[in-house]
Enzyme design. Structure first.
Site, mmCIF file in Angstrom:
data_model
loop_
_atom_site.group_PDB
_atom_site.id
_atom_site.type_symbol
_atom_site.label_atom_id
_atom_site.label_comp_id
_atom_site.label_asym_id
_atom_site.label_seq_id
_atom_site.Cartn_x
_atom_site.Cartn_y
_atom_site.Cartn_z
ATOM 1 N N TYR A 65 -2.091 -0.249 10.130
ATOM 2 C CA TYR A 65 -2.132 -0.674 8.717
ATOM 3 C C TYR A 65 -0.826 -0.290 8.003
ATOM 4 O O TYR A 65 -0.221 -1.114 7.310
ATOM 5 C CB TYR A 65 -3.335 -0.002 8.050
ATOM 6 C CG TYR A 65 -3.516 -0.303 6.586
ATOM 7 C CD1 TYR A 65 -4.075 -1.517 6.176
ATOM 8 C CD2 TYR A 65 -3.153 0.613 5.601
ATOM 9 C CE1 TYR A 65 -4.253 -1.792 4.825
ATOM 10 C CE2 TYR A 65 -3.330 0.350 4.257
ATOM 11 C CZ TYR A 65 -3.884 -0.857 3.873
ATOM 12 O OH TYR A 65 -4.066 -1.122 2.539
ATOM 13 N N SER B 291 0.853 -1.194 0.000
ATOM 14 C CA SER B 291 0.000 0.000 0.000
ATOM 15 C C SER B 291 0.885 1.238 0.000
ATOM 16 O O SER B 291 1.986 1.224 0.565
ATOM 17 C CB SER B 291 -0.868 0.027 1.264
ATOM 18 O OG SER B 291 -1.540 1.279 1.370
HETATM 19 N N1 LIG Z 1 -8.414 -0.632 -2.695
HETATM 20 C C1 LIG Z 1 -7.458 0.207 -2.389
HETATM 21 O O1 LIG Z 1 -7.582 1.443 -2.623
HETATM 22 C C2 LIG Z 1 -6.193 -0.273 -1.747
HETATM 23 C C3 LIG Z 1 -5.197 0.658 -1.461
HETATM 24 C C4 LIG Z 1 -4.010 0.217 -0.895
HETATM 25 C C5 LIG Z 1 -3.822 -1.126 -0.617
HETATM 26 N N2 LIG Z 1 -4.805 -2.028 -0.888
HETATM 27 C C6 LIG Z 1 -4.549 -3.427 -0.552
HETATM 28 O O2 LIG Z 1 -4.995 -4.257 -1.613
HETATM 29 C C7 LIG Z 1 -5.359 -5.545 -1.098
HETATM 30 C C8 LIG Z 1 -6.736 -5.895 -1.624
HETATM 31 O O3 LIG Z 1 -7.668 -4.961 -1.104
HETATM 32 P P1 LIG Z 1 -9.068 -4.661 -1.798
HETATM 33 O O4 LIG Z 1 -9.203 -3.214 -1.935
HETATM 34 O O5 LIG Z 1 -9.220 -5.562 -2.968
HETATM 35 O O6 LIG Z 1 -10.038 -5.095 -0.581
HETATM 36 P P2 LIG Z 1 -11.240 -6.130 -0.484
HETATM 37 O O7 LIG Z 1 -11.746 -5.972 0.898
HETATM 38 O O8 LIG Z 1 -12.161 -5.942 -1.634
HETATM 39 O O9 LIG Z 1 -10.520 -7.548 -0.646
HETATM 40 C C9 LIG Z 1 -9.722 -8.102 0.369
HETATM 41 C C10 LIG Z 1 -9.993 -9.586 0.434
HETATM 42 O O10 LIG Z 1 -9.146 -10.141 1.444
HETATM 43 C C11 LIG Z 1 -9.894 -11.105 2.157
HETATM 44 N N3 LIG Z 1 -9.334 -11.299 3.499
HETATM 45 C C12 LIG Z 1 -9.394 -10.442 4.561
HETATM 46 N N4 LIG Z 1 -8.820 -11.000 5.632
HETATM 47 C C13 LIG Z 1 -8.386 -12.227 5.244
HETATM 48 C C14 LIG Z 1 -7.720 -13.289 5.905
HETATM 49 N N5 LIG Z 1 -7.395 -13.221 7.203
HETATM 50 N N6 LIG Z 1 -7.425 -14.410 5.202
HETATM 51 C C15 LIG Z 1 -7.767 -14.511 3.891
HETATM 52 N N7 LIG Z 1 -8.404 -13.549 3.217
HETATM 53 C C16 LIG Z 1 -8.707 -12.422 3.882
HETATM 54 C C17 LIG Z 1 -11.299 -10.521 2.229
HETATM 55 O O11 LIG Z 1 -12.261 -11.537 2.512
HETATM 56 C C18 LIG Z 1 -11.444 -9.916 0.841
HETATM 57 O O12 LIG Z 1 -12.008 -10.850 -0.068
HETATM 58 C C19 LIG Z 1 -5.312 -5.426 0.437
HETATM 59 O O13 LIG Z 1 -4.121 -6.024 0.907
HETATM 60 C C20 LIG Z 1 -5.307 -3.926 0.666
HETATM 61 O O14 LIG Z 1 -4.679 -3.570 1.868
HETATM 62 C C21 LIG Z 1 -5.988 -1.625 -1.442
#
Ligand SMILES: NC(=O)c1ccc[n+]([C@@H]2O[C@H](COP(=O)([O-])OP(=O)(O)OC[C@H]3O[C@@H](n4cnc5c(N)ncnc54)[C@H](O)[C@@H]3O)[C@@H](O)[C@H]2O)c1
Length: 249
Positions: free
Chosen positions: A153, A140
């Site tokens: 985080y 991130s």
């Molecule tokens: N969307 C953004 O703007 C953004 C920005 C920076 C970083 N990220 C990172 O991208 C990654 C994906 O995020 P996203 O936006 O797709 O979120 P999201 O919530 O749509 O997807 C995350 C997935 O991870 C799964 N998950 C959560 N805890 C878990 C666990 N203990 N074991 C297995 N699976 C688990 C959830 O069930 C979900 O399906 C994350 O690591 C997030 O921190 C996203």
């Protein structure tokens, strides 16, 4: 089974970025979709199969070492040895620094950092044996530059960046690359939940902050991820590859 296609595991494949990454990788990989939400993982795997790909799913909490071992063994048994790992499973949230409880701190580190560590460790033996592997962690921008009310985080994601670089150094001579993608904002359920709770600005304000003038899409991140997982990306390792519209440069 199409043996010409490599096997990829995507953690957090049931939603958001992980889901987009599964869709991109399924074009030329057999895909194991892993998620805490087993129904969501199976839904994605089912859609990939309907589109003609080979895909299986498993429910897993990435912070649980024995659950990781079981789910990776399931994918190996059904699809074959692993060539590619993408770790997208993660949790995000906002708490003022002095109000972060020890339990909350530990859960963020357990899922985002230890979960990535356990997944990478479980994937490496197949890659080392074949002297070929591609690891992409999803970190991130918060891990690069910090983020307000995200001390827990940000620390977990900074750890992911440092760990990925170390894996790259240790395994470069074994034909394995490790890179990290640090999104700033991508339109996913996690971002929308943060916007609805007013923890982060809405799309209009974001568009003013981000040099590219808009929030990114899962597809844009997945396309770069798929490239990093390809043969063509063999000389890219240890890199922080930001797909962020210029938000962090
Ligand atoms: N969307 C953004 O703007 C953004 C920005 C920076 C970083 N990220 C990172 O991208 C990654 C994906 O995020 P996203 O936006 O797709 O979120 P999201 O919530 O749509 O997807 C995350 C997935 O991870 C799964 N998950 C959560 N805890 C878990 C666990 N203990 N074991 C297995 N699976 C688990 C959830 O069930 C979900 O399906 C994350 O690591 C997030 O921190 C996203």
């Amino acid at each position: 089974m199409d043996e010409s296609k490599r096997v990829a595991i995507v953690t957090g494949g049931g939603s958001g970025l992980g889901r987009s990454i599964c869709e991109h990788l399924a074009r030329d990989h057999r895909v194991g979709v892993l998620d805490l939400d087993g129904d969501a993982a199976e839904q994605v795997a089912g859609e990939l199969r309907s589109a003609g790909a080979e895909a299986v799913s498993a429910a897993v909490d990435v912070s649980d070492q024995s659950a990781i071992a079981d789910s990776f063994a399931k994918v190996r048994a059904e699809l074959g040895p692993l060539g590619v790992l993408v770790t997208s499973a993660g949790i995000g949230g906002f708490t003022p620094f002095e109000k972060i409880t020890l339990a909350e701190w530990e859960r963020y580190l357990a899922v985002n950092l230890t979960g990535t560590f356990l997944s990478v460790q479980a994937a490496l033996p197949d890659m080392v044996e074949r002297r070929w592997g591609r690891i992409v962690t999803i970190s991130s921008a918060a891990g690069q530059v910090g983020a307000l009310r995200q001390g827990h985080y940000s620390a977990s994601k900074g750890g992911v960046i440092a760990m990925t670089k170390t894996v790259a150094l240790e395994y470069a001579r074994k034909g394995i690359t490790a890179n990290t993608l640090p999104p700033f904002t991508a339109d996913t359920p996690m971002l929308r939940a943060a916007q609805e709770a007013k923890h982060v600005p809405g799309a209009e304000m974001m568009s003013r902050i981000i040099p590219a003038g808009r929030v990114g899409t899962g597809d844009e991140i997945a396309a770069v991820c798929a490239f990093l997982c390809s043969d063509a990306a063999s000389y890219i390792t240890g890199q922080v590859v930001a797909v962020n519209g210029g938000a962090v440069v």
